[in-house]
Design an enzyme around this catalytic site. Structure first.
Site, PDB file in Angstrom:
ATOM      1  N   GLN A 171      58.363  34.928  -7.494  1.00 56.26           N
ATOM      2  CA  GLN A 171      58.711  36.012  -8.113  1.00 56.26           C
ATOM      3  C   GLN A 171      60.261  36.045  -6.415  1.00 56.26           C
ATOM      4  O   GLN A 171      61.042  36.956  -6.482  1.00 56.26           O
ATOM      5  CB  GLN A 171      57.566  37.395  -7.764  1.00 56.26           C
ATOM      6  CG  GLN A 171      56.517  37.254  -8.481  1.00 56.26           C
ATOM      7  CD  GLN A 171      56.345  38.680  -8.416  1.00 56.26           C
ATOM      8  OE1 GLN A 171      56.177  39.325  -7.543  1.00 56.26           O
ATOM      9  NE2 GLN A 171      55.399  39.023  -9.449  1.00 56.26           N
ATOM     10  N   ASP A 313      48.934  33.608 -15.653  1.00 59.03           N
ATOM     11  CA  ASP A 313      47.796  34.287 -15.389  1.00 59.03           C
ATOM     12  C   ASP A 313      47.554  34.888 -16.844  1.00 59.03           C
ATOM     13  O   ASP A 313      46.017  34.977 -17.264  1.00 59.03           O
ATOM     14  CB  ASP A 313      49.104  36.117 -15.596  1.00 59.03           C
ATOM     15  CG  ASP A 313      49.750  36.347 -14.573  1.00 59.03           C
ATOM     16  OD1 ASP A 313      49.319  35.831 -12.785  1.00 59.03           O
ATOM     17  OD2 ASP A 313      50.565  37.286 -14.483  1.00 59.03           O
TER      18      ASP A 313
END
EC number: 2.5.1.19
Length: 427
Positions: A171, A313
């Site tokens: 990110q 994830d």
């Protein structure tokens, strides 16, 4: 504390229309806000993280209208960097997909903005991003602990040569990439260390291209971004279904199908987490790919030993699916689990042991040997949506499971348990 007890599920069968992707929703909202023209986003995710982004955009003067179900959003683009007329504080909850990109985008021009969030957000590192932004001229102050939010941003990012550490979170790079085209000068972003979660960078580049900006990607080692550009609205944009959210239903089918079909993603999806289906296939499930769906049928599941860096994830779902596989499963290269909504390596190891698994928790790996029979347990969710969803799979045994604080799924999937119930048949 609220809890939800799931009774044993004998079989799952059916179709799930996936909510919009969190990663895509928040990127698309920010780019639409920065762009020239009006953008209509459809299949937008309605969840806590997206609401935090929308609230921030409102505070920054961006005007938009939402449909009653909050999945269609018309945004009037600002046609350039976002500015607050006066000093401003933005509360971003625990939304990394809002905190990181806004921390960069709000360093363009002159602002005086504080970004803060929940206590857990103040434990999630942001130092590598701040270091990179400072190299590009940004003025940023840590208000509490060095390297962590809350941050005070006072503009100043102009571009230039910027190094960013890629080993903790992709990110940080996403935030720089989305911001750099609007800087006055060209930006060269060099990656230090190994870049984690590379597929998430592809989502970012794909979206930037949709909004009219292309950059030069030199083997994910260096990115060259021309300054002085502007984003252009694509008109309408359909947000893909959330591939991480798909993982729970596909895994459920692998364990106790029937067949489960998830729609809203397919073989051409830009999300790396669709590769989760390949892992299930490797374990023994049967996968079928369409343009806008993936379906999974049950198979005899065997343990795997794999590097999961590309799907951090969705890899959590493999950790609970491992309870139903023959042998010992090892998931490697997952250090970044430790800097997510909670320290997911610790949380996952702790809760897997409660249901009877033998678990080895390493610095960046987890090794799981399932028990003969799963034990009933109350599962702590650590205010982490993925812990709640992963451990719902325990009910696919002949043992019930209690999930504490089940509403924490609101971060990405508010009606997850209703959707699971819809495809579940009890014994």
């Amino acid at each position: 504390m609220e809890s939800l007890t799931l009774q044993p599920i004998a079989r799952v069968d059916g179709t799930i229309n996936l909510p919009g992707s969190k990663s895509v929703s928040n990127r698309a909202l920010l780019l639409a806000a920065l762009a020239h023209g009006k953008t209509v986003l459809t299949n937008l995710l309605d969840s806590d993280d997206v609401r935090h982004m929308l609230n921030a955009l409102t505070a920054l003067g961006v005007s938009y209208t939402l449909s009653a179900d909050r999945t269609r959003c018309e945004i009037i683009g600002n046609g350039g960097p976002l500015h607050a007329k006066s000093a401003l504080e933005l509360f971003l909850g625990n939304a990394g997909t809002a905190m990181r990109p806004l921390a960069a985008a709000l360093c363009l021009g002159s602002n005086d903005i504080v970004l803060t969030g929940e206590p857990r957000m103040k434990e999630r590192p942001i130092g590598h991003l701040v270091d990179a932004l400072r190299l590009g001229g940004a003025k940023i102050t840590y208000l509490e602990q060095e390297n962590y939010p809350p941050l005070r941003l006072q503009g100043g990012f102009t571009g230039g040569n910027v190094d960013v550490d890629g080993s903790v979170s992709s990110q940080f790079l996403t935030a720089l990439l989305m911001t750099a085209p609007l800087a006055p000068e060209d930006t060269v972003i060099r990656i230090k260390g190994d870049l984690v979660s590379k597929p998430y960078i592809d989502i970012t580049l794909n979206l930037m291209k949709t909004f009219g900006v292309e950059i030069e990607n030199q083997h994910y080692q260096q990115f060259v971004v021309k300054g002085g550009q502007s984003y252009q609205s694509p008109g309408t944009y359909l947000v893909e279904g959330d591939a991480s959210s798909a993982s729970y239903f596909l895994a459920a089918a692998a364990i106790k199908g029937g067949t489960v079909k998830v729609t809203g993603i397919g073989r051409n999806s830009m999300q790396g987490d669709i590769r989760f289906a390949d892992v299930l296939e490797k374990m023994g499930a049967t996968i079928c790919w369409g343009d806008d769906y993936i379906s999974c049928m049950r198979g005899e599941l065997n343990a795997i030993d794999m590097d999961m860096n590309h799907i951090p994830d969705a890899a959590m779902t493999i950790a609970t699916a491992a309870l139903f596989a023959k042998g010992t499963t090892t998931l490697r290269n997952i250090y970044n689990w430790r800097v997510k909504e909670t320290d997911r390596l610790f949380a996952m190891a702790t809760e897997l042991r409660k249901v009877g698994a033998e678990v080895e928790e390493g610095h960046d790996f987890i090794r799981i040997t399932p028990p003969e029979k799963l034990k009933f347990a109350e599962i702590a969710t650590y205010n982490d949506h993925r812990m709640a969803m992963c451990f719902s799979l325990v009910a696919l045994s002949d043992t019930a499971v209690t999930i504490l604080d089940p509403k924490c799924t609101a971060k990405t999937f508010p009606d997850y348990f209703e959707q699971l119930a819809r495809i579940s048949q009890s014994g």
